[in-house]
Design an enzyme around this catalytic site. Structure first.
Site, PDB file in Angstrom:
ATOM      1  N   GLU A  98       1.780  -6.824   0.691  1.00  0.00           N
ATOM      2  CA  GLU A  98       3.099  -7.206   1.203  1.00  0.00           C
ATOM      3  C   GLU A  98       3.160  -6.951   2.714  1.00  0.00           C
ATOM      4  O   GLU A  98       3.883  -7.626   3.438  1.00  0.00           O
ATOM      5  CB  GLU A  98       4.207  -6.423   0.466  1.00  0.00           C
ATOM      6  N   GLU A 150      16.520  -8.094 -10.652  1.00  0.00           N
ATOM      7  CA  GLU A 150      15.902  -7.433 -11.806  1.00  0.00           C
ATOM      8  C   GLU A 150      16.489  -6.037 -12.025  1.00  0.00           C
ATOM      9  O   GLU A 150      16.843  -5.646 -13.138  1.00  0.00           O
ATOM     10  CB  GLU A 150      14.383  -7.297 -11.597  1.00  0.00           C
ATOM     11  N   LYS A 197      12.904 -16.025  -4.901  1.00  0.00           N
ATOM     12  CA  LYS A 197      14.185 -15.458  -5.367  1.00  0.00           C
ATOM     13  C   LYS A 197      15.283 -16.517  -5.278  1.00  0.00           C
ATOM     14  O   LYS A 197      16.118 -16.638  -6.177  1.00  0.00           O
ATOM     15  CB  LYS A 197      14.585 -14.267  -4.491  1.00  0.00           C
ATOM     16  N   GLY A 220      10.657  -0.673   1.949  1.00  0.00           N
ATOM     17  CA  GLY A 220      10.598  -0.419   0.500  1.00  0.00           C
ATOM     18  C   GLY A 220       9.258   0.128   0.055  1.00  0.00           C
ATOM     19  O   GLY A 220       9.171   1.144  -0.637  1.00  0.00           O
ATOM     20  N   ARG A 221       8.171  -0.522   0.481  1.00  0.00           N
ATOM     21  CA  ARG A 221       6.843  -0.090   0.014  1.00  0.00           C
ATOM     22  C   ARG A 221       6.381   1.205   0.682  1.00  0.00           C
ATOM     23  O   ARG A 221       5.369   1.780   0.305  1.00  0.00           O
ATOM     24  CB  ARG A 221       5.824  -1.208   0.220  1.00  0.00           C
ATOM     25  N   HIS A 231     -17.322  -0.864 -16.656  1.00  0.00           N
ATOM     26  CA  HIS A 231     -17.587  -1.580 -17.904  1.00  0.00           C
ATOM     27  C   HIS A 231     -16.783  -2.866 -17.989  1.00  0.00           C
ATOM     28  O   HIS A 231     -16.622  -3.429 -19.067  1.00  0.00           O
ATOM     29  CB  HIS A 231     -17.301  -0.657 -19.098  1.00  0.00           C
ATOM     30  N   LYS A 291      16.668  -0.189  -2.658  1.00  0.00           N
ATOM     31  CA  LYS A 291      17.027  -0.074  -1.236  1.00  0.00           C
ATOM     32  C   LYS A 291      18.266  -0.931  -0.942  1.00  0.00           C
ATOM     33  O   LYS A 291      19.212  -0.483  -0.328  1.00  0.00           O
ATOM     34  CB  LYS A 291      15.846  -0.506  -0.370  1.00  0.00           C
TER      35      LYS A 291
END
Ligand code: F6P
Length: 569
Positions: A372, A225, A530, A285-286, A403, A219
């Site tokens: 978030e 990263e 950050k 973003g999400r 399990h 975005k």
């Protein structure tokens, strides 16, 4: 006044006080046990809601009909309906970033009018969608080929957080669906998210650069990263260009495209403006899966028809959310139950349990959407909340989870769970002809029904005695039960249903944020780390290049950094 634009802070309303009293009753020794509540046929019938064949059964939540009414009263007290409408009509409800929250517009049909400020955004949305479909079609048909003429059959989508988790969830959900698998034949889609060089190795392993298209998704187009991974992969493409004897810039032009709300940033990176697909600051973003963020990689893999089905599914759930009465409104009910469990019953964790391997990455995506969004400590006006907002979300596909962590949920802590199942499987294997008692999907779904009841009903020491279990084992084999769950039964998980599922859970988080009176649409909490990483990065650079001493950190970090630098030199 905290909690705007509701009528006041939720926690100061009479409805909140009534729910606190209700919770004290329900949690007391004399409170009803789910094994008793589940005997009440009228209650069970009333605690179901349905939309378009999706059945939500919340009879296994620790609520009576009275509790439900009190939750609806709370929704009324905080003007939930008004807040939902404010979001859907483009009001700037993300007040700390002065933005609208309009992911609903991303799946609005052509011709619908949705204003953000005084701009109708639906035509822009469809203009980008049409450009994506056209580009994807040219790649899929081979008209847009690689620099050496090879068809681009592989795609790597580089992005992180909201620019990765949603698209990966949908990709995983569609790849074993009949229509999805048929549309994706001969193609591959991979994701590169982590800056860990190991992820680069995994993403590129075995790929032929000459037949690979790279989509850089960010975005902001500044995320450290993603930018580093994009540079690393562009070098990989350039190396291939050198070996193949083609021009480097031709290789990048043909093999690298971008999705961003920062179109100039993507162009500065070196990506041709015609190959940049934009979106808008009113898409968080999400919440961006239905923008170019998700649509581009998904259209490349599955083509226009499948993606359109997915968007139509999300749109149908949006419509339901915006128009259904609150008492039958699936996202609203899910959100109110979340508030009930966390703010009143004190359960701070919740678990997502899809009975479908195709929903493998659904919990991870919703973990970001919810944590978030609602992991906040102050109300809209900045005053500290008198309770913890947000919940810890986790989950795994079932029956795998049974399990592993389900032991804790049965006999350890109380963790409310959402069970997600489907009537039809994406891959209906029937082994009954081979002597198996039921089909494979029936076997899977036997667990879907059984686990929810086991959590609700439990098993008493009297039951154990009747079974002849030795007395010393009774405490170990006892199941307290009374553990709340919601079961949601979908007809199937095809593209349309996956779109509905996405929208259902996006709106669940919004509902909770609206009730709590927080801003669910900013994420300042990710910034500090950050900034500190930048300081460390600068130190590592000067230590490596000039042997500079580690300085400016606390003694603990200094000692670890010294060891890290020394051992790698
Ligand atoms: O660090 C968190 C975050 O800002 C998320 O909110 C976002 O989805 C992700 O990073 C990626 O951001 P971008 O799409 O700008 O690269």
């Amino acid at each position: 006044m905290a909690g705007k634009p509701g009528r006041g802070p939720a926690w100061e309303t009479a409805a909140w006080a009534a729910l606190s009293d209700e919770a004290a009753k329900i949690q007391s020794d004399k409170g009803p046990h789910l094994r008793d509540l589940l005997k009440d046929e009228a209650r069970c019938g009333a605690l179901q809601a349905e939309f378009d064949g999706i059945l939500m059964d919340y009879a296994r939540q620790k609520v009576t009909l009275d509790t439900r009414q009190k939750l609806l009263d709370l929704a009324d007290a905080v003007n939930l309906k008004v807040q939902i409408t404010a979001m859907a009509s483009g009001k700037f409800i993300n007040t700390t970033e002065n933005r609208a929250v309009m992911h609903i517009a991303l799946r609005a049909p052509k011709g619908e009018k949705i204003l953000v400020g005084d701009v109708d955004v639906v035509p822009e949305v469809h203009e980008v969608l049409d450009r994506i479909y056209d580009f994807a079609d040219r790649v899929r048909s081979g008209k847009h080929a690689g620099a050496t003429g090879k068809k681009l059959t592989n795609v790597i989508s580089i992005g992180i957080g909201g620019s990765y988790l949603g698209p990966e969830f949908v990709h995983e959900a569609l790849r074993t669906d009949e229509a999805g698998a048929a549309a994706a034949e001969g193609r591959s889609l991979r994701f590169l998210a982590n800056v860990d060089p190991v992820d680069v190795k995994r993403a590129l392993e075995g790929l032929d650069p000459e037949s690979t298209l790279v989509v850089v998704v960010s975005k902001t187009f500044t995320t450290a990263e993603t930018m580093l991974n994009a540079r690393t992969v562009s070098r990989w493409l350039e190396e291939a260009a050198k070996s193949a004897g083609v021009d480097k810039s031709e290789m990048i032009a043909k093999h690298m495209i971008a999705v961003s709300a920062n179109v100039p940033g993507a162009q500065d990176f070196g990506i041709d403006g015609d190959n940049v697909f934009g979106f808008w600051d009113w898409v968080g973003g999400r919440y961006s899966v239905c923008s170019a963020v998700g649509v581009m990689p998904l259209a490349l893999q599955y083509g226009k028809a499948v993606v359109q089905e997915f968007l139509a599914g999300a749109q149908s759930m949006d419509e339901h959310f915006l128009t259904a009465p609150l008492e039958n409104n699936l996202p609203v009910l899910l959100g109110l139950l979340g508030v009930w469990n966390s703010s009143f019953l004190g359960y701070s964790v919740r678990c997502l349990l899809p009975y479908s391997q195709a929903l493998l990455r659904f919990p991870a995506h919703i973990q970001q959407v919810d944590m978030e969004s609602n992991g906040k400590r102050v109300a809209l006006d900045g005053t500290e909340l008198p309770f913890d907002a947000g919940e810890i979300n986790f989950g795994e596909p079932m029956t795998n989870g049974q399990h592993s962590f389900m032991q804790l949920i049965h006999q350890g802590r109380v963790v409310p769970c959402d069970f997600l199942g489907s009537i039809k499987s994406q891959n209906p294997i029937d082994n009954t002809g081979n002597g198996e008692p039921v089909s494979n999907h029936d076997e899977l779904m036997s667990n879907f029904f059984a686990q929810a009841d086991a959590l609700a009903m439990g098993k008493t020491q009297a039951d154990l005695k009747a079974e002849g279990v030795p007395e010393k084992l009774w405490p170990h084999k006892e199941f307290p039960g009374n553990r709340p769950t919601t079961s949601i039964l979908f007809p199937c998980f095809d593209a349309r249903r996956v779109g509905q599922l996405l929208s259902l859970y996006e709106h669940r988080s919004a509902v909770q944020g609206f009730v709590w009176g927080i801003n669910s649409f900013d994420q300042w909490g990710v910034e500090l780390g950050k900034v500190l990483a930048k300081q460390v990065r600068t130190q590592l650079q000067s230590s490596r290049q000039d042997g500079a001493k580690v300085k400016g950190f606390n003694p603990s970090t200094t000692s670890m950094l010294e060891r890290f630098v020394a051992s790698q030199n």
